[in-house]
Design a protein around this motif. Structure first.
Motif, PDB file in Angstrom:
ATOM      1  N   ILE A   1       0.043   8.273   5.075  1.00  0.00           N
ATOM      2  CA  ILE A   1       1.133   7.333   5.290  1.00  0.00           C
ATOM      3  C   ILE A   1       1.819   7.599   6.638  1.00  0.00           C
ATOM      4  CG2 ILE A   1       3.228   6.341   4.262  1.00  0.00           C
ATOM      5  CD1 ILE A   1       0.562   6.195   2.526  1.00  0.00           C
ATOM      6  N   HIS A   2       2.059   6.579   7.382  1.00  0.00           N
ATOM      7  CA  HIS A   2       2.774   6.564   8.674  1.00  0.00           C
ATOM      8  C   HIS A   2       1.881   6.900   9.876  1.00  0.00           C
ATOM      9  CE1 HIS A   2       6.472   5.803   6.591  1.00  0.00           C
ATOM     10  NE2 HIS A   2       6.415   6.946   5.928  1.00  0.00           N
ATOM     11  N   CYS A   3       1.503   8.182  10.041  1.00  0.00           N
ATOM     12  CA  CYS A   3       0.715   8.590  11.227  1.00  0.00           C
ATOM     13  C   CYS A   3       1.349   8.078  12.521  1.00  0.00           C
ATOM     14  CB  CYS A   3      -0.738   8.125  11.108  1.00  0.00           C
ATOM     15  SG  CYS A   3      -1.624   8.928   9.767  1.00  0.00           S
TER      16      CYS A   3
ATOM     17  N   ALA B   1       0.804  -1.235   0.000  1.00  0.00           N
ATOM     18  CA  ALA B   1       0.000   0.000   0.000  1.00  0.00           C
ATOM     19  C   ALA B   1       0.837   1.285   0.000  1.00  0.00           C
ATOM     20  CB  ALA B   1      -0.964  -0.010   1.182  1.00  0.00           C
ATOM     21  N   HIS B   2       2.160   1.164   0.072  1.00  0.00           N
ATOM     22  CA  HIS B   2       3.001   2.372  -0.039  1.00  0.00           C
ATOM     23  C   HIS B   2       4.427   1.959  -0.396  1.00  0.00           C
ATOM     24  CE1 HIS B   2       4.412   6.471   0.592  1.00  0.00           C
ATOM     25  NE2 HIS B   2       5.330   6.045   1.436  1.00  0.00           N
ATOM     26  N   HIS B   3       4.884   2.450  -1.542  1.00  0.00           N
ATOM     27  CA  HIS B   3       6.214   2.087  -2.038  1.00  0.00           C
ATOM     28  C   HIS B   3       6.846   3.342  -2.654  1.00  0.00           C
ATOM     29  CE1 HIS B   3       9.353  -0.566  -3.329  1.00  0.00           C
ATOM     30  NE2 HIS B   3       8.622  -1.659  -3.438  1.00  0.00           N
ATOM     31  N   HIS B   4       8.172   3.313  -2.812  1.00  0.00           N
ATOM     32  CA  HIS B   4       8.876   4.363  -3.570  1.00  0.00           C
ATOM     33  C   HIS B   4       9.838   3.653  -4.513  1.00  0.00           C
ATOM     34  CE1 HIS B   4       7.621   7.748  -1.000  1.00  0.00           C
ATOM     35  NE2 HIS B   4       7.898   7.000   0.049  1.00  0.00           N
ATOM     36  N   PHE B   5       9.392   3.365  -5.709  1.00  0.00           N
ATOM     37  CA  PHE B   5      10.283   2.690  -6.661  1.00  0.00           C
ATOM     38  C   PHE B   5      11.560   3.505  -6.897  1.00  0.00           C
ATOM     39  CE2 PHE B   5       6.599   0.364  -9.050  1.00  0.00           C
ATOM     40  CZ  PHE B   5       6.550  -0.587  -8.045  1.00  0.00           C
TER      41      PHE B   5
ATOM     42  N   THR C   1       5.806  -0.677   2.381  1.00  0.00           N
ATOM     43  CA  THR C   1       7.237  -0.882   2.619  1.00  0.00           C
ATOM     44  C   THR C   1       8.022   0.419   2.559  1.00  0.00           C
ATOM     45  OG1 THR C   1       7.657  -1.264   0.280  1.00  0.00           O
ATOM     46  CG2 THR C   1       7.185  -3.215   1.630  1.00  0.00           C
ATOM     47  N   ASP C   2       7.400   1.499   2.059  1.00  0.00           N
ATOM     48  CA  ASP C   2       8.054   2.805   2.001  1.00  0.00           C
ATOM     49  C   ASP C   2       9.368   2.751   1.217  1.00  0.00           C
ATOM     50  OD1 ASP C   2       7.941   5.524   2.534  1.00  0.00           O
ATOM     51  OD2 ASP C   2       8.917   5.374   4.485  1.00  0.00           O
ATOM     52  N   GLY C   3       9.432   1.898   0.205  1.00  0.00           N
ATOM     53  CA  GLY C   3      10.632   1.823  -0.623  1.00  0.00           C
ATOM     54  C   GLY C   3      11.707   0.903  -0.068  1.00  0.00           C
TER      55      GLY C   3
ATOM     56  N   ILE D   1      -0.259  11.001   0.899  1.00  0.00           N
ATOM     57  CA  ILE D   1       0.655  11.933   1.582  1.00  0.00           C
ATOM     58  C   ILE D   1       1.245  11.321   2.850  1.00  0.00           C
ATOM     59  CG2 ILE D   1      -1.388  13.036   2.678  1.00  0.00           C
ATOM     60  CD1 ILE D   1       0.277  15.672   2.715  1.00  0.00           C
ATOM     61  N   HIS D   2       2.534  11.633   3.113  1.00  0.00           N
ATOM     62  CA  HIS D   2       3.165  11.238   4.379  1.00  0.00           C
ATOM     63  C   HIS D   2       2.613  12.124   5.493  1.00  0.00           C
ATOM     64  CE1 HIS D   2       6.334  10.181   1.309  1.00  0.00           C
ATOM     65  NE2 HIS D   2       6.203   9.042   1.942  1.00  0.00           N
ATOM     66  N   VAL D   3       2.187  11.510   6.581  1.00  0.00           N
ATOM     67  CA  VAL D   3       1.567  12.272   7.669  1.00  0.00           C
ATOM     68  C   VAL D   3       2.245  11.950   8.998  1.00  0.00           C
ATOM     69  CG1 VAL D   3      -0.578  12.716   8.923  1.00  0.00           C
ATOM     70  CG2 VAL D   3      -0.646  12.299   6.453  1.00  0.00           C
TER      71      VAL D   3
HETATM   72 ZN   LIG Z   1       7.038   7.076   1.851  1.00  0.00          ZN
END
Ligand SMILES: [Zn+2]
Length: 442
Positions: free
Chosen positions: A257-259, A65-69, A308-310, A220-222
């Motif tokens: 994302i994150h919180c 649900a969250h990646h940075h290729f 995984t946030d990349g 968005i990263h929060v």
């Molecule tokens: Zn991220």
């Protein structure tokens, strides 16, 4: 064209989660044509091509649900000077240089490599967050081409931020949202935003408006680090989630994302606005930013998924990391056994349904044919009642043998069929040192 995957242990997941020993799944075009025993499916599809899955477990494809290729080429890179001592320094010294140093071909390779890793790990749908301020225009098209080549599904967005230039990235994001529209089930679009602390009210409001008009959400990263919360309190007199809601970035299509640094009232607003949260435990531990109040969010009824946030593309490993982290953080060995798999299996499926408009995450007739088939011979009985124990302590280390997405076999017998890994990684090793050199000059 129908393919019958037979004699495996089929775990359907979904609300009923059936475990079928010596089961079979018929893949008919892009959909699942039937689930049951091999004999009855052979009768239903007499012409089907047969793939034997003995000694294997057949699961729905995993979702990230969250990646940075774009982070791929930072692997192994050294950063001169003292090590970054906090989150903002990590961004300034590393990520805000990596993204600026990327050129068009780097973007393609940076996407292709984690896409290969997704296929290798049975990850068949990804929600990515891209940044390349040095090669912004058309960057999402390059990523789309790589995703289509790899054959998985991806929701793409460009990270808007005021850090390089005011409103940087809006045009690329808006162009791609218009082009993609509601998506075709394989590619979807979102409005990407970096984080509250790099965005003015004006930029945020504008982006939220574009997203709302197009019927897509904000990604968005929060409150990843305490610095984001402190910035919002200091500059805007309100905590991050409240600020984002006021400017229109919340809602059921959006991903926060994150919180990590959110208070009780913010969690209530996340639930009230039906905004989904994505937890990235490995990344949070790597950046030493803190622990997301996962159990509190879930208790309040928030939809929390897993990304995984990349860091990686292996979702089972990420799930176990969440399991271990929250046991330790809560000093309670009773927690996270149900919750960590829930993030990956149910909640990511719910988030993906919002993105792609498809019933992903369950093997059922008529559903999209996305499968992860793993080598696993259970050493103890495996039933729907004890599946989570096998997932956390056994399947997590099992090797994915076959990956199917949209009915297409992307990897079989552990051989990637869609991208030339040898050529792609060789080219990436050629270009990465050049990218690192450009980066040192920034
Ligand atoms: Zn991220």
């Amino acid at each position: 064209m129908t393919t019958l995957f037979e004699h495996g242990i089929v775990v359907t997941l979904g609300s009923e989660n059936k475990v079928l020993w010596d089961g079979a799944v018929a893949v008919d075009g892009e959909r699942i044509g039937g689930v049951g025993d091999p004999l009855s499916l052979r009768t239903k599809f007499p012409q089907a091509k047969i793939i034997d899955c003995s000694g294997k477990v057949v699961l729905p494809g995993f979702i990230c649900a969250h990646h940075h290729f774009y982070s791929t080429m930072a692997r192994g890179m050294s950063i001169p000077g003292q090590p970054a001592s906090n989150f903002v320094e990590i961004l300034e010294r590393l990520w805000w240089k990596v993204d600026r140093a990327l050129l068009d071909e780097d973007i393609t390779l940076s996407a292709q490599i984690p896409l290969i890793e997704c296929v290798r790990n049975g990850t068949t749908a990804v929600i990515d967050h891209h940044a390349s301020p040095g090669a912004r225009e058309g960057s999402l098209d390059l990523m789309e081409a790589a995703v289509r080549q790899a054959g998985i599904r991806a929701s793409l967005c460009y990270e808007v931020s005021d850090r390089n230039v005011v409103g940087g990235g809006i045009a690329e994001n808006e162009r791609f949202i218009r082009k993609t529209g509601k998506g075709d089930g394989q590619i979807a679009a979102m409005m990407g935003l970096h984080a509250s602390f790099t965005l003015s009210d004006q930029t945020l409001e504008k982006c939220a408006g574009i997203a709302r008009d197009a019927g897509v959400g904000c990604h968005i990263h929060v409150a990843e680090d305490a610095a984001d919360r402190e910035d919002s309190l200091k500059k805007h007199g309100t905590p991050t989630v409240m600020r984002l809601e006021k400017l229109g970035a919340s809602g059921s299509q959006s991903l926060f994302i994150h919180c990590v640094h959110v208070d009780d009232a913010e969690m209530d607003r996340i639930v009230a606005t039906d905004t989904a949260v994505v937890h990235n435990p490995e990344s949070n531990m790597n950046n030493a930013v803190g622990v997301t109040p996962l159990l509190a969010l879930l208790k309040k009824g928030a939809l929390v998924g897993l990304g995984t946030d990349g860091m990686a593309s292996d979702m089972l490993a990420q799930m176990r990391c969440a399991y271990l982290l929250h046991r330790l953080a809560n000093r309670d060995p009773r927690v996270a056994f149900v919750e960590a798999p829930q993030l990956l299996l149910q909640n990511n499926a719910a988030i993906a349904r919002r993105q792609f408009g498809l019933p992903l995450g369950e093997i059922a007739e008529g559903n999209p044919a996305d499968l992860a088939i793993l080598d696993y011979r259970p050493p103890t009985p495996l039933t729907s009642d004890n599946f989570l124990g096998h997932l956390i302590f056994g399947l997590v280390d099992a090797v994915v043998d076959t990956t199917v997405c949209r009915g297409r076999v992307l990897m079989k017998d552990k051989q990637i069929l869609v991208l030339d890994e040898e050529r792609i990684t060789a080219r990436s090793r050629e270009l990465a040192p050049k990218m690192w050199k450009r980066l040192q000059a920034l």
